[in-house]
Design an enzyme around this catalytic site. Structure first.
Site, short mmCIF file in Angstrom:
data_model
loop_
_atom_site.label_atom_id
_atom_site.label_comp_id
_atom_site.label_asym_id
_atom_site.label_seq_id
_atom_site.Cartn_x
_atom_site.Cartn_y
_atom_site.Cartn_z
N HIS A 266 0.85 -1.20 0.00
CA HIS A 266 0.00 0.00 0.00
C HIS A 266 0.88 1.24 0.00
O HIS A 266 1.41 1.64 -1.02
CB HIS A 266 -0.92 -0.05 1.21
CG HIS A 266 -2.01 0.99 1.22
ND1 HIS A 266 -2.29 1.81 0.14
CD2 HIS A 266 -2.90 1.35 2.19
CE1 HIS A 266 -3.29 2.61 0.44
NE2 HIS A 266 -3.67 2.36 1.68
N HIS A 307 -0.64 -0.45 -11.74
CA HIS A 307 -1.41 -0.14 -10.53
C HIS A 307 -2.56 -1.11 -10.43
O HIS A 307 -3.15 -1.51 -11.44
CB HIS A 307 -1.94 1.30 -10.60
CG HIS A 307 -2.41 1.84 -9.29
ND1 HIS A 307 -3.65 1.55 -8.77
CD2 HIS A 307 -1.80 2.64 -8.38
CE1 HIS A 307 -3.80 2.17 -7.61
NE2 HIS A 307 -2.70 2.82 -7.35
N ASP A 365 3.76 6.42 -7.57
CA ASP A 365 4.79 6.04 -6.60
C ASP A 365 6.18 6.11 -7.21
O ASP A 365 7.16 6.44 -6.53
CB ASP A 365 4.52 4.62 -6.08
CG ASP A 365 3.19 4.50 -5.37
OD1 ASP A 365 2.96 5.32 -4.46
OD2 ASP A 365 2.39 3.62 -5.71
#
Length: 426
Positions: A266, A307, A365
């Protein structure tokens, strides 16, 4: 009311069951299965991938089309035209603020950034090499010991005060976590700085030297916070809602969200990106590691690509890439070895048919990890930054739930253990 009904036929039950089907503003229809318990039936959905556990008006995601909306506004438009605190107001209140409302909100947040002086002593109970998220879980939960004047969750004004306090104090605590690990004195917040400027000030300045914060880096930090502000019913948000459904205070609920965010699947994803870059080590090794990533038998995976929700592209990534380019140019870090590896991987992922076919594009990210490293934030702090940005989303969802006719969360299970048996006679 439901527009249509679904019919469910189950062996052993004589009559078919009619289940209401609801239509949202956007997204797939939802089958209401609440009546199944009356027939001694549960649904089975590990990971809740096909289950809507709540009704919400805050954020909408269409992963197939790469859409992310906050209160109806596309994320790229907010990143381009708004700022973090305005987006916080939007998430909390449902509408963009007027100029007067924004000024009042910003001033309120600035005036709540200080934390109780006794909180300083909490840090001394942690080892200096403790993971920053371990400390964040503790000190955020500890806020509930200091603010008894706004703990009545049934009072909308108390909930609003708690929301303001959390949004204001989380970056102060995050910076304190960093300073503690560095053995440096804590820096008090300054009300004359913007939200992101203040955070960078508390992170990197010291009592013996206060440097001016770069506007480019402050803007980058603001965008990182904004792009992480909310992401619908993810693991940490669902955790906050579940904890909140028990009637727990908001500080405890946010601490539970921080704990859930800590997981590498996460919130730890951008930290994993930097660990991957360090494992690759040099640009000359990239082809070897890309081949490993393509090999189904090899456990190695390229972090920061693709993702779980977005099957095409992450709408936040395009904005983050632009910000990444601005930061690298500002700092003149084009020759940093790890950043060279990252940029080469980015090029491969956008040109190689293997990645294109599978929708494995660089995600938020990937770029946020590069930006944070360039700014000088260590990888173990990345998830703390994520938690700081995500706080308004958690609070907005918690407040939305408490404001509704909610019930305590109680998931069911498919029991596959031993049937009833008697304890053996002695």
């Amino acid at each position: 009311m439901a527009d249509i009904k679904a019919t469910l036929t189950v062996d052993g039950i004589e009559e078919s069951l009619e289940l209401p089907v609801y239509k949202g503003t956007l997204g797939p229809d939802v089958v209401d299965v609440r009546s199944l318990t009356g027939k001694n039936l549960f649904t089975y959905d590990p990971g809740f991938v096909s289950t809507a556990a709540c009704e919400s008006k805050i954020t909408f995601i269409d992963g197939a089309k790469g859409i992310l909306l906050h209160r109806g506004y596309p994320i790229d438009q907010l990143a381009e035209n708004s700022d973090y605190l305005e987006t916080c107001f939007l998430l909390l209140h449902g509408e963009l603020p007027t100029e007067e409302e924004k000024e009042t909100f910003v001033n309120t947040i600035k005036n709540h950034t200080m934390v109780h002086e006794q909180l300083n002593h909490f840090f001394n109970g942690f080892r200096r090499d403790a993971h920053p998220m371990a400390i964040m879980c503790g000190v955020v939960g500890a806020l509930s010991a200091f603010y008894h004047d706004s703990m009545d969750i049934s009072n909308p004004q108390h909930r609003l005060i708690s929301a303001h306090r959390l949004i204001a104090k989380i970056p102060t605590l995050a910076a304190m976590v960093y300073k503690y690990s560095m053995g440096q004195p804590f820096m008090y917040p300054r009300n004359d700085l913007s939200y992101s400027e203040n955070f960078l000030h508390m992170m990197f300045n010291t009592p013996c030297e206060e440097k001016k914060i770069s506007p480019v880096l402050a803007k980058a930090m603001d965008r990182i916070f904004l792009l992480h502000a909310d992401h619908e019913q993810n693991a940490s948000t669902s955790t906050v809602r579940l904890a909140g459904s028990t009637g727990a205070n908001p500080f405890a609920c946010i601490a539970s969200g921080i704990a859930a965010l800590w997981g590498p699947a996460h919130g730890g994803a951008n930290e994993a990106v930097l660990n991957m870059l360090e494992e690759i080590g040099d640009v000359s090794n990239i082809d070897t590691f890309v081949a490993k990533a393509k090999d189904k038998e090899d456990p190695f995976r390229l972090m920061g690509f693709g993702h779980r929700v977005y099957k095409n592209f992450d709408p936040r990534a395009k904005v983050m890439k632009q910000t990444c380019d601005e930061v690298l140019a500002e700092l003149g870090m084009e020759n940093d070895p790890l950043l060279k590896i990252a940029l080469k991987l980015e090029q491969i992922a956008t040109e190689d048919e293997y990645f294109i076919k599978r929708g494995l594009y660089p995600n938020v990210d990937f770029y946020s990890g590069i930006i944070l490293k360039a700014i000088g934030i260590p990888s173990e702090m990345f998830t703390v930054i994520f938690a700081t940005g995500r706080t308004p989303g958690w609070i907005a969802h918690w407040n939305e739930m408490i404001s509704s006719d909610y019930r305590i969360g109680r998931p069911r299970q498919l029991y596959t253990g031993s049937p009833k048996r008697d304890y053996p006679a002695k």
